[in-house]
Write a protein that holds these residues in place. Structure first.
Motif, mmCIF file in Angstrom:
data_model
loop_
_atom_site.group_PDB
_atom_site.id
_atom_site.type_symbol
_atom_site.label_atom_id
_atom_site.label_comp_id
_atom_site.label_asym_id
_atom_site.label_seq_id
_atom_site.Cartn_x
_atom_site.Cartn_y
_atom_site.Cartn_z
ATOM 1 N N PHE A 43 0.823 -1.204 0.000
ATOM 2 C CA PHE A 43 0.000 0.000 0.000
ATOM 3 C C PHE A 43 0.860 1.258 0.000
ATOM 4 C CE2 PHE A 43 0.836 -0.628 4.490
ATOM 5 C CZ PHE A 43 0.875 0.645 5.036
ATOM 6 N N GLU A 44 0.224 2.350 -0.354
ATOM 7 C CA GLU A 44 0.815 3.676 -0.281
ATOM 8 C C GLU A 44 -0.191 4.608 0.373
ATOM 9 O OE1 GLU A 44 3.788 5.238 -1.276
ATOM 10 O OE2 GLU A 44 4.561 3.200 -1.516
ATOM 11 N N GLN A 103 -7.534 8.178 -10.457
ATOM 12 C CA GLN A 103 -8.404 7.389 -9.585
ATOM 13 C C GLN A 103 -8.466 7.965 -8.175
ATOM 14 O OE1 GLN A 103 -10.336 5.005 -10.854
ATOM 15 N NE2 GLN A 103 -9.359 5.497 -12.811
ATOM 16 N N ILE A 104 -7.326 8.366 -7.643
ATOM 17 C CA ILE A 104 -7.280 8.922 -6.286
ATOM 18 C C ILE A 104 -8.035 10.241 -6.215
ATOM 19 C CG2 ILE A 104 -5.764 9.882 -4.512
ATOM 20 C CD1 ILE A 104 -3.641 7.812 -5.492
ATOM 21 N N SER A 131 -7.797 19.074 1.180
ATOM 22 C CA SER A 131 -6.762 18.494 2.048
ATOM 23 C C SER A 131 -7.243 17.132 2.526
ATOM 24 C CB SER A 131 -6.482 19.401 3.247
ATOM 25 O OG SER A 131 -5.443 18.864 4.040
ATOM 26 N N ALA A 132 -6.475 16.104 2.208
ATOM 27 C CA ALA A 132 -6.902 14.751 2.559
ATOM 28 C C ALA A 132 -5.722 13.799 2.562
ATOM 29 C CB ALA A 132 -7.958 14.253 1.571
ATOM 30 N N ARG A 133 -5.947 12.660 3.177
ATOM 31 C CA ARG A 133 -5.030 11.539 3.070
ATOM 32 C C ARG A 133 -5.745 10.450 2.282
ATOM 33 N NH1 ARG A 133 -3.383 9.209 8.624
ATOM 34 N NH2 ARG A 133 -2.697 7.437 7.344
ATOM 35 N N ALA A 134 -5.009 9.800 1.415
ATOM 36 C CA ALA A 134 -5.574 8.716 0.630
ATOM 37 C C ALA A 134 -4.669 7.509 0.746
ATOM 38 C CB ALA A 134 -5.725 9.123 -0.836
ATOM 39 N N ARG A 135 -5.278 6.349 0.792
ATOM 40 C CA ARG A 135 -4.517 5.102 0.839
ATOM 41 C C ARG A 135 -4.947 4.223 -0.318
ATOM 42 N NH1 ARG A 135 -3.037 0.563 5.381
ATOM 43 N NH2 ARG A 135 -3.392 -1.253 4.054
ATOM 44 N N ILE A 158 -8.995 2.029 -2.946
ATOM 45 C CA ILE A 158 -8.565 3.360 -2.537
ATOM 46 C C ILE A 158 -9.588 3.902 -1.542
ATOM 47 C CG2 ILE A 158 -8.062 5.728 -3.252
ATOM 48 C CD1 ILE A 158 -7.424 4.640 -6.039
ATOM 49 N N ASN A 159 -9.122 4.468 -0.451
ATOM 50 C CA ASN A 159 -10.016 5.226 0.425
ATOM 51 C C ASN A 159 -9.396 6.575 0.736
ATOM 52 O OD1 ASN A 159 -8.140 4.612 2.468
ATOM 53 N ND2 ASN A 159 -9.316 2.851 3.129
ATOM 54 N N VAL A 160 -10.239 7.535 1.065
ATOM 55 C CA VAL A 160 -9.824 8.916 1.279
ATOM 56 C C VAL A 160 -10.452 9.437 2.558
ATOM 57 C CG1 VAL A 160 -10.031 11.291 0.423
ATOM 58 C CG2 VAL A 160 -9.466 9.450 -1.171
ATOM 59 N N GLU A 161 -9.656 10.162 3.353
ATOM 60 C CA GLU A 161 -10.147 10.816 4.568
ATOM 61 C C GLU A 161 -9.725 12.275 4.541
ATOM 62 O OE1 GLU A 161 -8.733 8.860 8.047
ATOM 63 O OE2 GLU A 161 -9.281 6.860 7.339
ATOM 64 N N SER A 162 -10.642 13.172 4.875
ATOM 65 C CA SER A 162 -10.341 14.601 4.892
ATOM 66 C C SER A 162 -9.382 14.944 6.025
ATOM 67 C CB SER A 162 -11.627 15.418 5.058
ATOM 68 O OG SER A 162 -12.491 15.239 3.961
#
Length: 279
Positions: free
Chosen positions: A29-30, A72-73, A85-89, A111-115
């Motif tokens: 993962f990244e 995609q991200i 502004s977010a983190r994505a994995r 892929i998931n994203v969190e603000s």
């Protein structure tokens, strides 16, 4: 919502539990930071992900280009109103089939994203206390340097830190040298020498580690070294800080009876913001 193989769909637990990532930790993962619809250090993340897939013998699809992953991200971040502004994995896992020996080396991804609250990197004020974690050690080999979903040492060490009131723990390799923190790489400043462990010691080949090394090497009157760090070296250092792409730089204020300054960490953080995000 999650991004599953290029389609934004509602959460489906079968995607998360009936696969080799869940059964065997057969995944890499990244984690990336998004600022103003831009993925910071995109190229470094992309090439590390591709390298990790090659190391564990995953088949890389032809459409797995850097532009494809960026699209995609950011599509998911936009759909979740999180592109400011977010983190994505992004997690890439080998497809179903087999036991330890897989039936296929083809892959799927999630892929998931969190603000996040802030766009700029910042330092949390107040005390930040760390200690060593000595129940288990990280082995010095290539697999330790890539981001796989086999993170049981980090999990048990996080529980240990929480039970003992520490903000973080430092991991040791099988040579009993300090290699990294639970969520990032470690840097030690003593006088005019900045030291971080080499990847060969078993630490993660961190994307933020690379940025900090590049910034530090441009600073005058500073020697930058990739060298072994012993627990004894921590007691003799002037500053100690942890780096990762989400937090940026986290200064350590206390390790056992040793207290640290944070002046250099703050200076470096400003340079990081200027380089990565802009003043």
């Amino acid at each position: 919502m999650i991004n599953f193989n290029g389609s934004i769909v509602s959460n489906d637990t079968s995607l998360l539990t009936q696969n080799r990532a869940f059964l065997y930790g057969d995944a890499v993962f990244e984690t990336v930071k998004i600022v103003n619809s831009k993925i910071l250090f995109l190229e470094d993340h992309y090439f590390r992900l591709m390298s990790s897939m090659r190391v564990i013998r995953m088949e890389i699809p032809m459409n797995f280009t850097m532009e494809y992953f960026e699209e995609q991200i950011l599509a998911l971040a936009t759909a979740k109103n999180s592109a400011t502004s977010a983190r994505a994995r992004i997690t890439v896992y080998r497809n179903d089939g087999g036991y330890y020996l897989p039936k296929t080396n083809t892959v799927s991804f999630l892929i998931n994203v969190e603000s996040l609250d802030n766009t700029l990197y910042s330092i949390n004020e107040g005390e930040y206390v760390v200690d060593l974690y000595t129940d288990f050690y990280v082995t010095r080999h290539l697999l330790s340097s890539i981001k796989t979903t086999n993170k049981i040492i980090n999990i048990t060490a996080s529980i240990y830190a929480d039970e003992n009131g520490f903000d973080n723990c430092l991991l040791l390799n099988d040579g009993k040298n300090v290699i990294e923190a639970l969520q990032g790489n470690i840097f030690v400043l003593k006088g005019n020498t900045l030291t971080t462990p080499p990847v060969s010691e078993g630490c993660l080949n961190g994307v933020m580690r690379k940025q900090i090394l590049a910034l530090a090497r441009k600073m005058e009157n500073l020697e930058v070294v990739e060298g072994v760090i012993s627990p004894f070296d921590l007691q003799k250092s002037d500053e100690l800080f942890i780096t990762n792409v989400i937090k940026g730089i986290q200064p350590v204020t206390k390790y056992r009876k040793k207290e640290f300054a944070t002046n250099f960490s703050r200076l470096l953080l400003q340079k990081l913001n200027d380089a990565a995000i802009g003043s």
